[in-house]
Enzyme design. Structure first.
Site, PDB file in Angstrom:
ATOM      1  N   ASP A   9      -6.007  11.607 -11.053  1.00 41.95           N
ATOM      2  CA  ASP A   9      -6.512  11.542  -9.674  1.00 41.95           C
ATOM      3  C   ASP A   9      -7.904  12.154  -9.529  1.00 41.95           C
ATOM      4  O   ASP A   9      -8.177  12.861  -8.547  1.00 41.95           O
ATOM      5  CB  ASP A   9      -5.535  12.255  -8.731  1.00 41.95           C
ATOM      6  CG  ASP A   9      -4.192  11.555  -8.654  1.00 41.95           C
ATOM      7  OD1 ASP A   9      -4.156  10.311  -8.763  1.00 41.95           O
ATOM      8  OD2 ASP A   9      -3.166  12.238  -8.502  1.00 41.95           O
ATOM      9  N   ASP A  59      -0.452   3.474  -9.148  1.00 41.45           N
ATOM     10  CA  ASP A  59       0.298   4.110  -8.072  1.00 41.45           C
ATOM     11  C   ASP A  59      -0.345   3.745  -6.739  1.00 41.45           C
ATOM     12  O   ASP A  59      -1.162   4.485  -6.216  1.00 41.45           O
ATOM     13  CB  ASP A  59       0.280   5.625  -8.310  1.00 41.45           C
ATOM     14  CG  ASP A  59       0.951   6.392  -7.191  1.00 41.45           C
ATOM     15  OD1 ASP A  59       1.617   5.761  -6.345  1.00 41.45           O
ATOM     16  OD2 ASP A  59       0.809   7.626  -7.167  1.00 41.45           O
ATOM     17  N   LYS A  61       1.700   2.775  -4.198  1.00 41.37           N
ATOM     18  CA  LYS A  61       2.812   2.977  -3.241  1.00 41.37           C
ATOM     19  C   LYS A  61       2.827   1.838  -2.213  1.00 41.37           C
ATOM     20  O   LYS A  61       2.770   2.044  -0.992  1.00 41.37           O
ATOM     21  CB  LYS A  61       2.702   4.328  -2.545  1.00 41.37           C
ATOM     22  CG  LYS A  61       2.840   5.494  -3.531  1.00 41.37           C
ATOM     23  CD  LYS A  61       2.973   6.822  -2.856  1.00 41.37           C
ATOM     24  CE  LYS A  61       3.072   7.952  -3.863  1.00 41.37           C
ATOM     25  NZ  LYS A  61       1.806   8.222  -4.594  1.00 41.37           N
ATOM     26  N   VAL A  62       2.952   0.655  -2.726  1.00 40.46           N
ATOM     27  CA  VAL A  62       2.826  -0.564  -1.919  1.00 40.46           C
ATOM     28  C   VAL A  62       3.970  -0.620  -0.898  1.00 40.46           C
ATOM     29  O   VAL A  62       5.138  -0.437  -1.257  1.00 40.46           O
ATOM     30  CB  VAL A  62       2.841  -1.807  -2.838  1.00 40.46           C
ATOM     31  CG1 VAL A  62       2.529  -3.052  -2.041  1.00 40.46           C
ATOM     32  CG2 VAL A  62       1.860  -1.643  -3.985  1.00 40.46           C
ATOM     33  N   ASP A  64       4.308  -3.090   2.196  1.00 35.95           N
ATOM     34  CA  ASP A  64       3.900  -4.083   3.188  1.00 35.95           C
ATOM     35  C   ASP A  64       4.920  -5.218   3.262  1.00 35.95           C
ATOM     36  O   ASP A  64       5.973  -5.171   2.609  1.00 35.95           O
ATOM     37  CB  ASP A  64       2.492  -4.593   2.827  1.00 35.95           C
ATOM     38  CG  ASP A  64       1.645  -4.863   4.065  1.00 35.95           C
ATOM     39  OD1 ASP A  64       2.166  -5.512   5.004  1.00 35.95           O
ATOM     40  OD2 ASP A  64       0.481  -4.430   4.100  1.00 35.95           O
ATOM     41  N   THR A  68       2.112  -9.948   1.552  1.00 36.19           N
ATOM     42  CA  THR A  68       0.983  -9.051   1.248  1.00 36.19           C
ATOM     43  C   THR A  68       1.285  -8.254  -0.028  1.00 36.19           C
ATOM     44  O   THR A  68       0.402  -8.074  -0.887  1.00 36.19           O
ATOM     45  CB  THR A  68       0.706  -8.103   2.438  1.00 36.19           C
ATOM     46  OG1 THR A  68       0.522  -8.911   3.606  1.00 36.19           O
ATOM     47  CG2 THR A  68      -0.527  -7.267   2.218  1.00 36.19           C
ATOM     48  N   SER A 115       7.933  14.401  -3.486  1.00 32.56           N
ATOM     49  CA  SER A 115       8.049  15.784  -3.950  1.00 32.56           C
ATOM     50  C   SER A 115       7.509  16.822  -2.970  1.00 32.56           C
ATOM     51  O   SER A 115       7.784  18.008  -3.117  1.00 32.56           O
ATOM     52  CB  SER A 115       7.284  15.919  -5.265  1.00 32.56           C
ATOM     53  OG  SER A 115       5.925  15.555  -5.084  1.00 32.56           O
ATOM     54  N   GLN A 172       2.456  21.650  -8.063  1.00 27.50           N
ATOM     55  CA  GLN A 172       3.433  21.675  -6.960  1.00 27.50           C
ATOM     56  C   GLN A 172       4.584  22.650  -7.200  1.00 27.50           C
ATOM     57  O   GLN A 172       5.505  22.755  -6.391  1.00 27.50           O
ATOM     58  CB  GLN A 172       3.967  20.266  -6.691  1.00 27.50           C
ATOM     59  CG  GLN A 172       2.879  19.305  -6.216  1.00 27.50           C
ATOM     60  CD  GLN A 172       3.421  17.909  -5.954  1.00 27.50           C
ATOM     61  OE1 GLN A 172       4.363  17.711  -5.197  1.00 27.50           O
ATOM     62  NE2 GLN A 172       2.803  16.921  -6.576  1.00 27.50           N
ATOM     63  N   GLY A 174       7.080  22.799  -9.528  1.00 30.03           N
ATOM     64  CA  GLY A 174       8.388  22.399 -10.073  1.00 30.03           C
ATOM     65  C   GLY A 174       8.745  23.200 -11.325  1.00 30.03           C
ATOM     66  O   GLY A 174       7.867  23.614 -12.074  1.00 30.03           O
ATOM     67  N   ARG A 193      -2.991  17.737 -11.586  1.00 32.17           N
ATOM     68  CA  ARG A 193      -3.974  18.808 -11.481  1.00 32.17           C
ATOM     69  C   ARG A 193      -3.880  19.849 -12.577  1.00 32.17           C
ATOM     70  O   ARG A 193      -4.905  20.336 -13.048  1.00 32.17           O
ATOM     71  CB  ARG A 193      -3.852  19.493 -10.103  1.00 32.17           C
ATOM     72  CG  ARG A 193      -4.435  18.651  -8.982  1.00 32.17           C
ATOM     73  CD  ARG A 193      -3.989  19.164  -7.642  1.00 32.17           C
ATOM     74  NE  ARG A 193      -2.584  18.867  -7.392  1.00 32.17           N
ATOM     75  CZ  ARG A 193      -1.932  19.222  -6.288  1.00 32.17           C
ATOM     76  NH1 ARG A 193      -2.561  19.901  -5.352  1.00 32.17           N
ATOM     77  NH2 ARG A 193      -0.662  18.888  -6.123  1.00 32.17           N
TER      78      ARG A 193
HETATM   79  O1  O7E Z   1       0.612  17.528  -8.207  1.00 39.99           O
HETATM   80  P1  O7E Z   1      -0.119  16.887  -9.327  1.00 39.99           P
HETATM   81  O2  O7E Z   1      -1.581  17.153  -9.319  1.00 39.99           O
HETATM   82  O3  O7E Z   1       0.517  17.200 -10.664  1.00 39.99           O
HETATM   83  O4  O7E Z   1      -0.029  15.320  -9.149  1.00 39.99           O
HETATM   84  C1  O7E Z   1       1.147  14.650  -8.888  1.00 39.99           C
HETATM   85  C2  O7E Z   1       0.898  13.180  -8.806  1.00 39.99           C
HETATM   86  O5  O7E Z   1       2.107  12.517  -8.480  1.00 39.99           O
HETATM   87  C3  O7E Z   1      -0.111  12.768  -7.750  1.00 39.99           C
HETATM   88  O6  O7E Z   1      -0.761  11.600  -8.229  1.00 39.99           O
HETATM   89  C4  O7E Z   1       0.738  12.409  -6.552  1.00 39.99           C
HETATM   90  O7  O7E Z   1       0.114  11.441  -5.743  1.00 39.99           O
HETATM   91  C5  O7E Z   1       1.962  11.826  -7.246  1.00 39.99           C
HETATM   92  N1  O7E Z   1       3.241  11.934  -6.513  1.00 39.99           N
HETATM   93  C6  O7E Z   1       3.690  13.145  -6.076  1.00 39.99           C
HETATM   94  O8  O7E Z   1       3.076  14.187  -6.290  1.00 39.99           O
HETATM   95  N2  O7E Z   1       4.864  13.190  -5.375  1.00 39.99           N
HETATM   96  C7  O7E Z   1       5.621  12.106  -5.132  1.00 39.99           C
HETATM   97  O9  O7E Z   1       6.672  12.231  -4.541  1.00 39.99           O
HETATM   98  C8  O7E Z   1       5.197  10.875  -5.619  1.00 39.99           C
HETATM   99  C9  O7E Z   1       4.028  10.822  -6.351  1.00 39.99           C
HETATM  100  C10 O7E Z   1       3.742   9.599  -6.999  1.00 39.99           C
HETATM  101  O10 O7E Z   1       3.053   9.493  -7.960  1.00 39.99           O
HETATM  102  O11 O7E Z   1       4.389   8.550  -6.552  1.00 39.99           O
HETATM  103  C11 O7E Z   1       4.487   7.517  -7.347  1.00 39.99           C
HETATM  104  C12 O7E Z   1       4.970   7.938  -8.733  1.00 39.99           C
END
Ligand code: O7E
EC number: 4.1.1.23
Length: 216
Positions: A9, A59, A61-62, A64, A68, A115, A172, A174, A193
């Site tokens: 990202d 990713d 996250k479509v 629609d 589309t 998450s 995050q 975990g 990150r």
């Molecule tokens: O917290 P990070 O920096 O380790 O990044 C986590 C990545 O997972 C980030 O791209 C975020 O958009 C994605 N993500 C979540 O953090 N939580 C979710 O519930 C879902 C995603 C995600 O990637 O969804 C599709 C897999």
């Protein structure tokens, strides 16, 4: 072994390419989302695929209507190996993506419960139903949270053999040890990150890979 998916990202093309080169020996897959694609263009997906030869999941996250979703899937799956969609929009919307993916032998991954803390408001109450839908449709993977191991376990029990893609390790907060007791071979953790923002993305990716190898 549980696989490592790098969430790429970053919003700078050169930085993205550099991180891919540095980390590629330790990662199994790369997730590319809106930050990088909007900062560059969709062709970055092709470029990273060619550079890394890893599995590339877009990713987007479509979420629609079917027609589309179909267009978004067609464009994305020209280059990516898989695409992430939402299931809350309903069965027909997910099926539209699956049809395009099947024609191209690509993956469809569906989100169940996210998450972040806010996911408990609207997503958590329907997440088990979404997991059941994912199983019914036979998607190739589901997204479930590493930040809530008890929910991860419940969703995994519902989807059975379908592979889990789990974000939330690192930034995050975990708990990798707990998560690895739940996940099985061919599931993935997503780390962003804490790899790409670390002093050495290479060392950080290596550390995660070793933890996955040794099952913590
Ligand atoms: O917290 P990070 O920096 O380790 O990044 C986590 C990545 O997972 C980030 O791209 C975020 O958009 C994605 N993500 C979540 O953090 N939580 C979710 O519930 C879902 C995603 C995600 O990637 O969804 C599709 C897999």
């Amino acid at each position: 072994m549980v696989k490592l998916m790098l969430a790429l990202d970053v919003m700078d093309k050169n930085k993205a390419l550099e991180i891919v080169k540095e980390t590629s020996e330790y990662i199994d897959a790369i997730k590319i989302g809106y930050p990088l694609v909007l900062a560059t263009d969709l062709k970055i997906v092709k470029e990273i695929k060619e550079l890394s030869n890893k599995e590339i999941i877009c990713d987007f996250k479509v979420a629609d209507i079917p027609s589309t979703n179909e267009k978004i899937a067609k464009l994305t799956l020209q280059y990516a190996d898989g695409i992430i969609c939402h299931g809350f929009v309903g069965e027909d919307s997910v099926k539209a993506i699956q049809n395009i993916a099947k024609e191209n032998n690509k993956k469809v991954i569906m989100v169940t419960e996210m998450s972040h803390p806010g996911a408990v408001m609207f997503m958590q109450p329907i997440a088990n139903e979404l997991a059941k839908l994912a199983k019914k449709l036979g998607v190739d993977g589901v997204v479930a949270p590493s930040t809530r191991p008890e929910r991860l376990k419940e969703i995994k029990e519902i989807v059975g053999e379908i592979s889990i893609i789990s974000p939330g390790i690192g930034a995050q907060g975990g708990d990798l040890e707990k998560v690895l007791r739940i996940l099985s071979n061919d599931d993935y953790i997503i780390v962003g990150r804490s790899i790409y923002n670390s002093e050495s993305p290479k060392e950080s990716a290596k550390m995660y890979k070793e933890k996955l190898k040794n099952n913590f």
